[in-house]
Design a protein around this motif. Structure first.
Motif, PDB file in Angstrom:
ATOM      1  N   ALA A 119       5.475   9.507   7.044  1.00  0.00           N
ATOM      2  CA  ALA A 119       6.233   8.961   5.903  1.00  0.00           C
ATOM      3  C   ALA A 119       5.357   8.662   4.684  1.00  0.00           C
ATOM      4  N   PRO A 120       4.643   9.659   4.160  1.00  0.00           N
ATOM      5  CA  PRO A 120       3.784   9.403   2.988  1.00  0.00           C
ATOM      6  C   PRO A 120       4.589   9.267   1.699  1.00  0.00           C
ATOM      7  N   HIS A 121       3.995   8.592   0.731  1.00  0.00           N
ATOM      8  CA  HIS A 121       4.566   8.535  -0.611  1.00  0.00           C
ATOM      9  C   HIS A 121       3.976   9.636  -1.502  1.00  0.00           C
ATOM     10  N   ILE A 122       2.747  10.053  -1.168  1.00  0.00           N
ATOM     11  CA  ILE A 122       2.014  11.025  -1.983  1.00  0.00           C
ATOM     12  C   ILE A 122       1.476  12.124  -1.083  1.00  0.00           C
ATOM     13  N   LEU A 123       1.598  13.362  -1.522  1.00  0.00           N
ATOM     14  CA  LEU A 123       1.034  14.507  -0.800  1.00  0.00           C
ATOM     15  C   LEU A 123      -0.010  15.182  -1.678  1.00  0.00           C
ATOM     16  N   LEU A 124      -1.225  15.303  -1.149  1.00  0.00           N
ATOM     17  CA  LEU A 124      -2.313  16.024  -1.823  1.00  0.00           C
ATOM     18  C   LEU A 124      -2.583  17.268  -1.003  1.00  0.00           C
ATOM     19  N   THR A 125      -2.236  18.430  -1.533  1.00  0.00           N
ATOM     20  CA  THR A 125      -2.292  19.648  -0.724  1.00  0.00           C
ATOM     21  C   THR A 125      -3.017  20.800  -1.406  1.00  0.00           C
ATOM     22  N   MET A 172       0.846  -1.202   0.000  1.00  0.00           N
ATOM     23  CA  MET A 172       0.000   0.000   0.000  1.00  0.00           C
ATOM     24  C   MET A 172       0.884   1.256   0.000  1.00  0.00           C
ATOM     25  N   TYR A 173       0.475   2.240  -0.782  1.00  0.00           N
ATOM     26  CA  TYR A 173       1.179   3.511  -0.808  1.00  0.00           C
ATOM     27  C   TYR A 173       0.457   4.488   0.122  1.00  0.00           C
ATOM     28  N   LYS A 174       1.229   5.295   0.833  1.00  0.00           N
ATOM     29  CA  LYS A 174       0.674   6.186   1.844  1.00  0.00           C
ATOM     30  C   LYS A 174       0.397   7.574   1.260  1.00  0.00           C
ATOM     31  N   LEU A 175      -0.816   8.071   1.541  1.00  0.00           N
ATOM     32  CA  LEU A 175      -1.240   9.396   1.075  1.00  0.00           C
ATOM     33  C   LEU A 175      -1.491  10.300   2.260  1.00  0.00           C
ATOM     34  N   LEU A 176      -0.984  11.527   2.174  1.00  0.00           N
ATOM     35  CA  LEU A 176      -1.233  12.534   3.200  1.00  0.00           C
ATOM     36  C   LEU A 176      -1.982  13.703   2.567  1.00  0.00           C
ATOM     37  N   VAL A 177      -3.088  14.104   3.205  1.00  0.00           N
ATOM     38  CA  VAL A 177      -3.916  15.208   2.706  1.00  0.00           C
ATOM     39  C   VAL A 177      -3.690  16.441   3.558  1.00  0.00           C
ATOM     40  N   ALA A 178      -3.494  17.586   2.908  1.00  0.00           N
ATOM     41  CA  ALA A 178      -3.371  18.871   3.605  1.00  0.00           C
ATOM     42  C   ALA A 178      -4.403  19.829   3.019  1.00  0.00           C
ATOM     43  N   TYR A 216      12.295  14.971   0.963  1.00  0.00           N
ATOM     44  CA  TYR A 216      11.925  13.738   0.261  1.00  0.00           C
ATOM     45  C   TYR A 216      11.724  14.047  -1.222  1.00  0.00           C
ATOM     46  N   PRO A 217      12.804  14.134  -1.986  1.00  0.00           N
ATOM     47  CA  PRO A 217      12.701  14.564  -3.390  1.00  0.00           C
ATOM     48  C   PRO A 217      11.906  13.625  -4.286  1.00  0.00           C
ATOM     49  N   ASP A 218      11.675  12.394  -3.859  1.00  0.00           N
ATOM     50  CA  ASP A 218      10.923  11.450  -4.685  1.00  0.00           C
ATOM     51  C   ASP A 218       9.424  11.440  -4.386  1.00  0.00           C
ATOM     52  N   MET A 219       8.978  12.245  -3.419  1.00  0.00           N
ATOM     53  CA  MET A 219       7.563  12.247  -3.079  1.00  0.00           C
ATOM     54  C   MET A 219       6.730  12.820  -4.230  1.00  0.00           C
ATOM     55  N   LYS A 220       5.560  12.246  -4.446  1.00  0.00           N
ATOM     56  CA  LYS A 220       4.662  12.717  -5.494  1.00  0.00           C
ATOM     57  C   LYS A 220       3.697  13.745  -4.885  1.00  0.00           C
TER      58      LYS A 220
END
Length: 268
Positions: free
Chosen positions: A48-54, A1-7, A74-78
């Protein structure tokens, strides 16, 4: 599973994003839904998310400032931006910050699902490339002749230098064998030698030609990928640097006596 963080500072929007999408179907877990960029930066290492939705417009630390801070760590974060129509040009400029995409408000779950799916696809591809590199490194350790053991006993100093050149060439191949455009000239230029002399040195040190080593690395990587039935043949072809499936199939059959499909059917 990939981790998503919402802001997102608007609670109703934030909750709608979390609740309106079947995240599990996307192989995504929402690890947090925070109200501003400051909170994200404080909890980033823990979540430690893989994806940031902000969102772009947030108090304390806005979306652009947040993305800059996140990518520094984290330069590889989407990163994906949410923005209103009045912020559209601002959002477009954010693409230069390596932002993957942007979604206009009001929030459309299907649109968010699409761009998050794109992020997941990119993460999966990067992971496959890392795995392919790891497999190739293991291959070099296991399959290629012991470099030191192949060196003649005379001119020890010169041979150490040649071994170092071969190591540099192999490191370059390991980092680029997935690329269709890889050529012997690229490798020779990287180590500062002519193609002819590099081939001569490589064979002297390893007992095999550089071109054979590249093929061997690609073939061994393809065998390991074939063990995963979810990866299609054309995807394997692309991942190991072949220009087309016919060329890959012919090379594989010459190497193993079977086509990739026959090999998969026989051994899985």
């Amino acid at each position: 599973m990939y981790k998503l963080l919402v802001a997102e500072d608007v609670r109703t929007v934030r909750e709608a994003i979390v609740r309106s999408i079947d995240w599990r179907a996307l192989e995504v877990e929402v690890v947090g839904a925070l109200s501003n960029g400051e909170e994200v930066l404080e909890q980033l290492d823990v979540l430690a998310p893989h994806i940031l939705l902000t969102d772009i417009s947030m108090p304390k630390v806005n979306g652009i400032e947040l993305i800059i801070g996140v990518l520094q760590r984290y330069p590889d974060m989407k990163c994906i931006i949410l923005s209103g129509l009045n912020e559209f040009e601002y959002a477009r400029k954010a693409i230069s910050l390596q932002v993957l995409d942007y979604v206009l408000k009001p929030v459309d779950p299907e649109q968010i699902q699409r761009v998050v799916g794109l992020a997941v696809a990119q993460l999966r591809k990067e992971e496959e490339e890392r795995n392919g590199l790891a497999m190739a490194e293991q291959l070099v350790r296991e399959q290629l002749p012991n470099l030191s053991g192949q060196m003649p006993l005379n001119s020890i100093g010169g041979n150490v230098k040649k071994k170092k050149l071969v190591d540099q060439a192999l490191e370059y191949v390991l980092a680029h064998y997935m690329k269709r455009s890889l050529t012997l000239n690229d490798i020779a230029s990287h180590v500062g030698l002519s193609e002819k002399y590099l081939n001569q040195v490589f064979k002297e040190v390893t007992g095999t030609t550089l071109n054979h080593a590249i093929i061997q690395i690609r073939m061994e990587a393809s065998v390991k990928l074939l063990k995963d039935p979810t990866i299609k043949i054309y995807e394997i072809c692309d991942q190991i640097g072949y220009t087309d499936q016919d060329h890959f199939r012919d090379s594989f059959k010459k190497h193993y006596g079977l086509t990739p499909t026959d090999y998969r059917n026989k051994f899985l």
